[in-house]
Design a protein around this motif. Structure first.
Motif, PDB file in Angstrom:
ATOM      1  N   ARG A  30       0.809  -1.219   0.000  1.00 21.74           N
ATOM      2  CA  ARG A  30       0.000   0.000   0.000  1.00 21.74           C
ATOM      3  C   ARG A  30       0.841   1.266   0.000  1.00 21.74           C
ATOM      4  O   ARG A  30       0.435   2.279  -0.513  1.00 21.74           O
ATOM      5  CB  ARG A  30      -0.914   0.037   1.239  1.00 21.74           C
ATOM      6  CG  ARG A  30      -1.794  -1.162   1.362  1.00 21.74           C
ATOM      7  CD  ARG A  30      -3.254  -0.818   1.110  1.00 21.74           C
ATOM      8  NE  ARG A  30      -4.000  -2.054   1.002  1.00 21.74           N
ATOM      9  CZ  ARG A  30      -4.841  -2.506   1.934  1.00 21.74           C
ATOM     10  NH1 ARG A  30      -5.085  -1.780   2.990  1.00 21.74           N
ATOM     11  NH2 ARG A  30      -5.460  -3.643   1.763  1.00 21.74           N
ATOM     12  N   VAL A  31       1.981   1.218   0.654  1.00 22.98           N
ATOM     13  CA  VAL A  31       2.759   2.456   0.774  1.00 22.98           C
ATOM     14  C   VAL A  31       4.037   2.403  -0.061  1.00 22.98           C
ATOM     15  O   VAL A  31       4.214   3.192  -0.986  1.00 22.98           O
ATOM     16  CB  VAL A  31       3.093   2.770   2.248  1.00 22.98           C
ATOM     17  CG1 VAL A  31       3.857   4.081   2.357  1.00 22.98           C
ATOM     18  CG2 VAL A  31       1.816   2.841   3.081  1.00 22.98           C
ATOM     19  N   LEU A  32       4.912   1.454   0.276  1.00 23.95           N
ATOM     20  CA  LEU A  32       6.232   1.473  -0.353  1.00 23.95           C
ATOM     21  C   LEU A  32       6.168   1.344  -1.868  1.00 23.95           C
ATOM     22  O   LEU A  32       6.868   2.055  -2.589  1.00 23.95           O
ATOM     23  CB  LEU A  32       7.125   0.383   0.241  1.00 23.95           C
ATOM     24  CG  LEU A  32       7.527   0.632   1.692  1.00 23.95           C
ATOM     25  CD1 LEU A  32       8.296  -0.556   2.250  1.00 23.95           C
ATOM     26  CD2 LEU A  32       8.363   1.886   1.803  1.00 23.95           C
ATOM     27  N   GLU A  33       5.289   0.446  -2.363  1.00 26.63           N
ATOM     28  CA  GLU A  33       5.230   0.281  -3.817  1.00 26.63           C
ATOM     29  C   GLU A  33       4.615   1.489  -4.499  1.00 26.63           C
ATOM     30  O   GLU A  33       4.971   1.825  -5.628  1.00 26.63           O
ATOM     31  CB  GLU A  33       4.493  -1.015  -4.182  1.00 26.63           C
ATOM     32  CG  GLU A  33       5.359  -2.226  -3.867  1.00 26.63           C
ATOM     33  CD  GLU A  33       4.798  -3.530  -4.428  1.00 26.63           C
ATOM     34  OE1 GLU A  33       3.651  -3.539  -4.921  1.00 26.63           O
ATOM     35  OE2 GLU A  33       5.521  -4.547  -4.348  1.00 26.63           O
ATOM     36  N   ARG A  34       3.690   2.146  -3.812  1.00 27.96           N
ATOM     37  CA  ARG A  34       3.115   3.364  -4.395  1.00 27.96           C
ATOM     38  C   ARG A  34       4.135   4.492  -4.422  1.00 27.96           C
ATOM     39  O   ARG A  34       4.199   5.279  -5.361  1.00 27.96           O
ATOM     40  CB  ARG A  34       1.871   3.793  -3.615  1.00 27.96           C
ATOM     41  CG  ARG A  34       0.621   3.011  -4.056  1.00 27.96           C
ATOM     42  CD  ARG A  34      -0.581   3.361  -3.218  1.00 27.96           C
ATOM     43  NE  ARG A  34      -1.010   4.746  -3.368  1.00 27.96           N
ATOM     44  CZ  ARG A  34      -1.966   5.315  -2.641  1.00 27.96           C
ATOM     45  NH1 ARG A  34      -2.588   4.610  -1.719  1.00 27.96           N
ATOM     46  NH2 ARG A  34      -2.303   6.564  -2.839  1.00 27.96           N
ATOM     47  N   VAL A  35       4.944   4.554  -3.354  1.00 33.83           N
ATOM     48  CA  VAL A  35       6.019   5.542  -3.355  1.00 33.83           C
ATOM     49  C   VAL A  35       7.009   5.218  -4.473  1.00 33.83           C
ATOM     50  O   VAL A  35       7.413   6.087  -5.252  1.00 33.83           O
ATOM     51  CB  VAL A  35       6.748   5.557  -1.987  1.00 33.83           C
ATOM     52  CG1 VAL A  35       8.034   6.368  -2.062  1.00 33.83           C
ATOM     53  CG2 VAL A  35       5.838   6.124  -0.904  1.00 33.83           C
ATOM     54  N   ALA A  36       7.366   3.939  -4.536  1.00 31.12           N
ATOM     55  CA  ALA A  36       8.380   3.512  -5.502  1.00 31.12           C
ATOM     56  C   ALA A  36       7.963   3.790  -6.937  1.00 31.12           C
ATOM     57  O   ALA A  36       8.793   4.101  -7.793  1.00 31.12           O
ATOM     58  CB  ALA A  36       8.675   2.019  -5.309  1.00 31.12           C
TER      59      ALA A  36
END
Lengths: 205, 205
Positions: free
Chosen positions: A142-148
């Motif tokens: 939910r977070v890291l991949e969206r940031v990435a």
């Protein structure tokens, strides 16, 4: 604050009822889950206990959230909602992203309302594999991949994780172990030193 | 491994006895404390339990180490003995210090023998204030300040804590929460990215 509905005592799937249905009720259960996990920890939290605090029938909690682990996931979601703003911060472009992220992250931890449930999540993940699995799935997907997705560097998820690891480590030493001088340092003094690190991880090859 | 002495059952201060005295016995108690804290956690560890594993009378453990918290401090000391080598790494001078530290730290965590007790220490500190206090005193006084003494930067202890926070955060996400790709990354790929961060904190104004 709205008055919670009276808990129903009957077993089985709950009747259709305006007070117990809809997004308002689900949100109330999520907030109750966050409160109960934060106060009692992973071990001592039960579906029944969350239902009681939310003022709904345990069957309704089961209906919306399934197991205790699903409820923990929901509690993390509510806790980490601010973290979901992170992609927006990243989306503003590479310039100054390190500083924006560092300041934003420290802001969440400086606020006692968000700090308590964040601590509870970290404590639970460190002591219970089921909780770690939930955190892993959520943090990663939910977070890291969206940031990435917004980063223009090699191995963007790896880079996002390195940035996250630094911020989590700071939270741990500053707010939990409370080592000095880090524990009493002005947040801005931390931002000044940490921002270039995050900037490098998230933008430089 | 030497054969542990038979536990004595009598109450009170133990008799003078060659097998139970001297640095060998104290070391055995320290190692037993590390083992028991790592296996059972802070809550379920008792002076009696450590004495049993060490093969000595509980009164002897009390005599050498006082309370359960003193015993936890001793367990951390044994666990963090490698960390006491850190000042030596720092003492080699500023050039390449970031890389040496990053590689050394990951080496300790990659080794399962040191990883288990390190995890136990972190878990205990996160869940028990008494354990956090012990860690705070030891981390701050024994390691960070000794590292800081060799640094030629403003606020050296603060800088050393920032470096430590990053490494602890990496350990947490890599070995405990196990987020991918960080959990499966080649340690050298982590060293390459993290070394310049530590280098900057520890050597640049």
């Amino acid at each position: 604050m709205t008055e919670p509905a009276k808990p129903r005592r009957g077993p089985g799937r709950p009747r259709q009822d305006e007070a117990d249905e809809g997004p308002g009720t689900q949100e109330r259960i999520r907030l109750a889950a966050r409160e109960v996990f934060a106060e009692r920890g992973y071990d001592k939290t039960s579906v029944r206990g969350v239902a009681k605090v939310a003022g709904v029938d345990p069957a309704l909690v089961h209906h919306y959230f399934g197991s205790k682990d699903d409820l923990f996931a929901a509690a993390i979601e509510v806790t980490m909602e601010p973290a979901l703003v992170v992609p927006a911060i990243v989306g503003e472009g590479p310039e100054g992203i390190g500083e924006r992220l560092a300041r934003y992250f420290l802001g969440i931890w400086e606020n006692p309302v968000s700090r308590a449930p964040l601590l509870a999540v970290i404590r639970s993940a460190l002591t219970h594999e089921a909780a770690a699995a939930v955190l892993r799935r959520l943090v990663l997907r939910r977070v890291l991949e969206r940031v990435a997705a917004d980063l223009d560097v090699p191995d963007p998820t790896f880079r996002a994780e390195l940035a996250a690891s630094h911020m989590i480590g700071i939270a741990l030493l500053r707010y939990v172990v409370q080592v000095e001088p880090l524990a009493s340092a002005d947040p801005e003094d931390i931002v000044v030193l940490v921002a270039p690190t995050l900037q490098r991880y998230l933008t430089e090859e």
